[in-house]
Design an enzyme around this catalytic site. Structure first.
Site, short mmCIF file in Angstrom:
data_model
loop_
_atom_site.label_atom_id
_atom_site.label_comp_id
_atom_site.label_asym_id
_atom_site.label_seq_id
_atom_site.Cartn_x
_atom_site.Cartn_y
_atom_site.Cartn_z
N ASN A 130 20.56 -24.57 -15.95
CA ASN A 130 20.90 -25.93 -16.37
C ASN A 130 19.72 -26.60 -17.04
O ASN A 130 19.87 -27.63 -17.67
CB ASN A 130 21.37 -26.76 -15.17
N CYS A 162 18.53 -33.68 -11.51
CA CYS A 162 18.52 -33.84 -10.06
C CYS A 162 17.12 -34.10 -9.53
O CYS A 162 16.94 -34.65 -8.47
CB CYS A 162 19.08 -32.58 -9.41
N1 PMP Z 1 24.32 -26.21 -10.05
C1 PMP Z 1 23.92 -26.45 -11.30
C2 PMP Z 1 23.63 -25.32 -12.21
C3 PMP Z 1 23.78 -27.79 -11.74
O1 PMP Z 1 23.37 -28.04 -13.00
C4 PMP Z 1 24.06 -28.84 -10.85
C5 PMP Z 1 23.88 -30.27 -11.28
N2 PMP Z 1 24.78 -30.64 -12.29
C6 PMP Z 1 24.49 -28.51 -9.54
C7 PMP Z 1 24.60 -27.19 -9.18
C8 PMP Z 1 24.80 -29.59 -8.54
O2 PMP Z 1 25.86 -30.36 -8.96
P1 PMP Z 1 26.26 -31.70 -8.18
O3 PMP Z 1 25.03 -32.56 -8.17
O4 PMP Z 1 27.35 -32.26 -9.01
O5 PMP Z 1 26.70 -31.33 -6.82
#
Ligand code: PMP
Length: 389
Positions: A153, A327
């Site tokens: 990501n 994040c």
């Molecule tokens: N896995 C990946 C590859 C992410 O990019 C993300 C954040 N978009 C997540 C997990 C966690 O997603 P969320 O914060 O929506 O639970």
């Protein structure tokens, strides 16, 4: 800001207006709890079943029951790794993850260590790729589970998932793949690739936030990580949020129908930006893999300056970009992914991520290129880290 340029689709995506349209009745006249025994409940059950089947079709799952809805990708990752490790503990106590996975996976790894599992981390090459051979060398007789993200990501590098899955097939070691960064951009087909557990997120395909899913191949056993009313085959208790589930399945249908035209369009935008940045701005570099990269990701390193300062200057110009993982971007820690790829701390700090999406257009790149070279020049003039000769 009315003419804001948004190039941070990896952090959040707007819900597609067609998805909102499809969801609306389920907040009102088509409400219902699938557990109820009256006609309203039956209607909700029919909608839930149909939505699950649409999502299963999106990833080529044989049976809709292989799809369990969760609150999002973080929960899916927790259920996959902790649920699998706990349920299969008697078969072994070793789990292998990759160093370039999402922070949720890395932190689940730490959690598993506290719960007395052993967790091995596979380093990537300089482009962020995990070599199947290196991964294989980490597997022991005690290994029960491997988890590798389909694509990063952050830097957009795509992993050789099909090769990894074939390598693990028949070994008794289960494979979990976090497909959040890849979904809607790469073809995901559970009939073609022997993956046991696959994490999906609704918002990453322009569905509503607050919903995710976990694909669990038939025969793969997990323990639930939360207990309650026994919904979702007892694996994820809690009343299913029907409007969100309808939204995610609508989003999946749209993504499947439009991928063939959308992916080349986004790839062209990405390549235009990469070409423009690297040819216009001296001492700029592309992070991640030159070809095995997500269609929507352009991730750069600019020598001698800080990504945070760049981001704020771009923000002043009405352009939204990211310094890396949303994040963790409010911490001052450099990206674990870039450090794993071998970048020095100051190099990792000098990086900026652009991610394109469904509503991106050519003029967004014009806007970026109208200001970015000047911003880099100005910040470098003030930077003690940038040497001009
Ligand atoms: N896995 C990946 C590859 C992410 O990019 C993300 C954040 N978009 C997540 C997990 C966690 O997603 P969320 O914060 O929506 O639970």
């Amino acid at each position: 800001m009315p003419d804001e340029v948004y190039l941070d689709y990896q952090s959040a995506k707007p819900v597609d207006p067609r998805v909102i349209e499809a969801m609306l009745p389920y907040f009102g006249e088509r409400f219902g709890n699938a557990a109820s025994l009256h006609a309203v409940g039956d209607r909700a059950t029919a909608t839930l079943d149909a939505s699950r089947a649409r999502l299963a079709a999106f990833i080529g799952a044989d049976d809709p029951d292989e799809v369990v809805f969760t609150s999002g990708a973080t929960e899916s990752n927790n259920l996959a790794l902790i649920g699998y490790a706990n349920r299969n503990r008697r078969s072994g106590g070793h789990v292998v993850i990759s160093e370039v996975d999402h922070i949720s996976i890395l932190n689940i790894g730490k959690y598993l260590e506290k719960a007395d599992f052993r967790v091995g981390k596979v380093p990537p090459d300089q482009f962020g790729r995990i070599s199947p051979a290196k991964l294989r060398s980490r597997i022991t007789d005690d290994t029960i589970l491997v988890s590798v993200g389909w694509a990063s990501n952050e830097i957009g590098t795509i992993q050789p998932i099909a090769e990894i899955a074939e390598m693990l097939k028949g070994t008794g070691v289960a494979l979990h793949v976090d497909a959040v960064a890849a979904e809607g951009q790469l073809s995901i087909d559970m009939r073609a690739v022997p993956i046991d557990l696959l994490t999906l997120s609704s918002n990453d395909i322009y569905g509503p936030p607050g919903l995710g899913a976990l694909y669990i191949r038939k025969g793969v056993k997990l323990s639930p990580i939360a207990v309650g009313g026994g919904q979702e085959r007892g694996l994820r208790s809690g009343t299913e949020p029907l409007p969100l589930i309808v939204g995610m399945s609508e989003a999946a249908d749209i993504a499947a129908a439009e991928m063939r035209t959308e992916v080349p369009r986004i790839t062209a935008l990405r390549d235009r930006l990469i070409e423009a940045v690297l040819s216009t701005i001296p001492d700029s570099h592309l992070n991640g893999h030159p070809s095995e990269r997500l269609p929507n990701n352009a991730h750069f390193r600019f020598e001698g300056i800080e990504g945070e300062s760049l981001l704020l200057s771009m923000r002043d110009e009405g352009i939204a970009v990211s310094t890396g993982s949303a994040c963790s971007s409010k911490t001052l820690e450099p990206s674990h992914t870039l450090i794993s790829c071998g970048l020095l701390h100051e190099e990792a700090h000098g990086s900026l991520e652009f991610t394109f999406g469904r509503f991106s257009k050519d003029s967004d790149i014009d806007r970026v290129m109208a200001v970015l070279p000047g911003i880099v020049l100005r910040l470098r003039r003030m930077s003690p880290l940038y040497k001009t000769d």
